[in-house]
Design a protein around this motif. Structure first.
Motif, mmCIF file in Angstrom:
data_model
loop_
_atom_site.group_PDB
_atom_site.id
_atom_site.type_symbol
_atom_site.label_atom_id
_atom_site.label_comp_id
_atom_site.label_asym_id
_atom_site.label_seq_id
_atom_site.Cartn_x
_atom_site.Cartn_y
_atom_site.Cartn_z
ATOM 1 N N LYS A 110 0.815 -1.222 0.000
ATOM 2 C CA LYS A 110 0.000 0.000 0.000
ATOM 3 C C LYS A 110 0.848 1.271 0.000
ATOM 4 N N PHE A 162 -1.413 -6.369 -9.311
ATOM 5 C CA PHE A 162 -0.963 -5.066 -8.828
ATOM 6 C C PHE A 162 -1.303 -3.957 -9.821
ATOM 7 N N LEU A 178 -2.961 -1.341 -10.388
ATOM 8 C CA LEU A 178 -3.682 -0.215 -9.783
ATOM 9 C C LEU A 178 -2.779 0.997 -9.808
ATOM 10 N N SER A 224 -0.973 4.097 -7.988
ATOM 11 C CA SER A 224 -0.389 4.161 -6.646
ATOM 12 C C SER A 224 -1.341 4.836 -5.658
ATOM 13 N N ARG A 271 -4.021 2.184 -4.293
ATOM 14 C CA ARG A 271 -3.619 0.995 -3.537
ATOM 15 C C ARG A 271 -3.881 1.131 -2.041
ATOM 16 N N LYS A 307 -6.999 -0.535 -1.215
ATOM 17 C CA LYS A 307 -7.149 -1.889 -1.749
ATOM 18 C C LYS A 307 -6.811 -2.922 -0.693
ATOM 19 N N PHE A 329 -5.455 -6.481 -0.224
ATOM 20 C CA PHE A 329 -4.757 -7.555 -0.935
ATOM 21 C C PHE A 329 -4.889 -8.855 -0.137
#
Length: 221
Positions: free
Chosen positions: A133, A201, A203, A205, A208, A211, A213
């Motif tokens: 992240k 990945f 996405l 920056s 993230r 997000k 994971f």
């Protein structure tokens, strides 16, 4: 009806209130005008009937507030406009690995602060979750696996990240554009190595940070 609605002030009441008592005709005219103005939707006969039976509910008028126009937010540049302006273009004379080493040092300090210090007993899972992240601009990343063999082994400082690509500068002062899809990357800092599966990945920056994971990655490219 007249005695119910109004009555003439006595001399004592007029003196106590310090007003000049109006005549009966003026008082009646004032009351009728007031009722007419306060009940515009009623006919004179209906108004008389209401006064004979019950109290009259007067209407009131509210001032309409002026609607303030919402200020339109300035729109940002579109992707096409950014490309035309070449905002993210790195000039050839600036494509030097040594120029970006201070950026890498800043990134390492940023990650150490983010992880509350990278101590030997720090849990690797915690560092992995933080890195996924974190802002990776300035990190040294390497391509460890890829469906395209020519990408494997490329290592450099990350200069730009978009939704689908990493743009890095290598020690040979060569700017490389690596797609995230079908590639596995490693990020190393203070002896801790984290793996990034590019296919999962994809996405920006800025996206993230929100997000979630999965705890376990996948070996599929």
């Amino acid at each position: 009806m007249k005695s119910v609605i109004y009555h003439a002030l006595s001399q004592k009441e007029a003196k106590d209130s310090d007003v000049q008592p109006p005549g009966a005709q003026r008082a009646e005219a004032f009351v009728r005008a007031f009722l007419k103005r306060s009940t515009p939707g009623m006919s004179p006969q209906a108004r008389e009937d209401q006064l004979q039976r019950k109290a009259v509910v007067l209407e009131y008028f509210t001032r309409h507030k002026r609607k303030e126009k919402k200020k339109k937010k300035a729109k940002g540049l579109s992707a096409r406009q950014r490309r035309e302006l070449r905002l993210f273009y790195i000039k050839p004379e600036q494509q030097r690995y040594s120029l970006f080493l201070p950026l890498h040092e800043l990134w390492k300090q940023y990650i150490r602060d983010l992880c509350n210090g990278l101590k030997p007993d720090t849990q690797p899972q915690m560092i992995q979750a933080k890195l996924l992240k974190a802002d990776l601009h300035g990190a040294i990343i390497s391509v460890t696996k890829s469906k395209c063999p020519s990408y494997v082994g490329i290592t450099g400082i990350l200069l730009q990240e978009t939704k689908h690509i990493f743009k890095i500068i290598t020690k040979e002062d060569r700017l490389k554009v690596i797609p995230k899809l079908n590639c596995v990357f490693t990020v190393e800092i203070d002896g801790f190595i984290s793996y990034i599966y590019g296919s999962k990945f994809q996405l920006r920056s800025s996206e993230r940070s929100a997000k979630k994971f999965k705890a376990k990655g996948t070996i599929d490219l």
